[in-house]
Design an enzyme around this catalytic site. Structure first.
Site, PDB file in Angstrom:
ATOM      1  N   HIS A 192       0.832  -1.211   0.000  1.00  0.00           N
ATOM      2  CA  HIS A 192       0.000   0.000   0.000  1.00  0.00           C
ATOM      3  C   HIS A 192       0.867   1.261   0.000  1.00  0.00           C
ATOM      4  O   HIS A 192       1.823   1.363   0.769  1.00  0.00           O
ATOM      5  CB  HIS A 192      -0.904  -0.005   1.229  1.00  0.00           C
ATOM      6  CG  HIS A 192      -1.955   1.055   1.206  1.00  0.00           C
ATOM      7  ND1 HIS A 192      -1.835   2.238   1.888  1.00  0.00           N
ATOM      8  CD2 HIS A 192      -3.156   1.096   0.582  1.00  0.00           C
ATOM      9  CE1 HIS A 192      -2.920   2.974   1.693  1.00  0.00           C
ATOM     10  NE2 HIS A 192      -3.742   2.307   0.905  1.00  0.00           N
TER      11      HIS A 192
ATOM     12  N   MET B 229      -7.673  10.240  -7.667  1.00  0.00           N
ATOM     13  CA  MET B 229      -8.988   9.665  -7.380  1.00  0.00           C
ATOM     14  C   MET B 229      -8.967   8.147  -7.376  1.00  0.00           C
ATOM     15  O   MET B 229      -8.226   7.508  -8.126  1.00  0.00           O
ATOM     16  CB  MET B 229     -10.010  10.138  -8.414  1.00  0.00           C
ATOM     17  CG  MET B 229      -9.616   9.837  -9.852  1.00  0.00           C
ATOM     18  SD  MET B 229     -10.913  10.222 -11.057  1.00  0.00           S
ATOM     19  CE  MET B 229     -11.852   8.675 -11.022  1.00  0.00           C
ATOM     20  N   ALA B 230      -9.772   7.581  -6.492  1.00  0.00           N
ATOM     21  CA  ALA B 230     -10.128   6.173  -6.629  1.00  0.00           C
ATOM     22  C   ALA B 230     -11.122   6.060  -7.773  1.00  0.00           C
ATOM     23  O   ALA B 230     -11.876   7.006  -8.040  1.00  0.00           O
ATOM     24  CB  ALA B 230     -10.740   5.651  -5.341  1.00  0.00           C
TER      25      ALA B 230
END
Length: 242
Positions: A120, A179-180
């Site tokens: 991550h 953005m996701a």
């Protein structure tokens, strides 16, 4: 009564670095993690900022992060390469990859790096903006754990699969879309749950496949639209019209 404690972002960065070093993380890697988390919070994206430090400490202790990685980069051609991150922090992996892409771009006009065996990496904007500050267009993307429910679906299949474009501007800060590709990021669900808030809109689905704004019931996320469609249109305008 709500009591707020305020801390200098420089002090928070030092605390973050020291905490990671105490867990056996090399200082150069800890610096990338801390810089990303602090800058992200300063940009107002607290869901992906300094609040994640305790999570990362737990991940290190679980063994999912390689404390002593053998990070390797090799070229496929003059303008593209592969970074094997050996399961280090994604923040360090993405920063190294962007630096290599920038070096290639300075010499050949463009640079492209793919990363494998990473983890991550918090907020993609941190990496795209590195290129924009060098007067280049920075693009960063990552796939993630399955959280997006396909259109007319009931169960998560694709990830939130974040996408970033950052563009340099004359005499002002860069334009950045980060953005996701879901309507919101899963970390925003977790943040709402921790604060006892509802979601910004009915953008999640529950275990029965029904739309919900309750983070306690959220089992998956709906694909992006609304303001994110505007952001994508802006990106295409910049890439193509200029």
């Amino acid at each position: 009564e709500v009591i707020m404690n305020y801390f200098s972002h420089n002090k928070l960065k030092e605390f973050c670095i020291d905490s990671l070093i105490q867990e056996g993380i090399a200082e150069v890697i800890a610096e990338d993690v801390a810089s990303c988390l602090v800058e992200t919070s300063l940009r107002g994206v607290d869901s992906h900022g300094i609040r994640l430090l305790p999570h990362y400490i737990r991940v290190v202790r679980s063994g999912r992060i390689n404390k002593i990685p053998n990070i390797r980069f090799y070229h496929n051609s003059k303008t593209n390469g592969v970074l094997d991150a050996d399961n280090t922090f994604g923040h360090a992996a993405a920063s190294i990859a962007m630096k290599e892409a920038i070096k290639m771009s300075e010499e050949y006009g463009s640079g492209f790096v793919v990363i494998k065996n990473s983890t991550h990496n918090s907020a993609n904007a941190y990496y795209g903006l590195q290129a924009a500050r060098k007067d280049m267009i920075g693009i960063s993307a990552t796939n993630t754990t399955s959280m997006m429910v396909p259109t007319r679906g009931k169960k998560p299949y694709l990830g939130t699969n974040a996408l970033t474009f950052a563009f340099p501007c004359n005499d002002e800060g860069p334009i950045c879309l980060d953005m996701a590709t879901t309507q919101l990021a899963w970390n925003k669900v977790l943040r709402a749950k921790a604060k006892g808030d509802i979601l910004e809109g009915p953008w999640a689905i529950d275990g029965q496949g029904e739309v919900t704004d309750n983070p306690e019931l959220a089992q998956g996320l709906l694909p992006a639209g609304f303001h994110k469609g505007y952001g994508l249109a802006l990106v295409v305008e910049i890439l193509c019209a200029l």
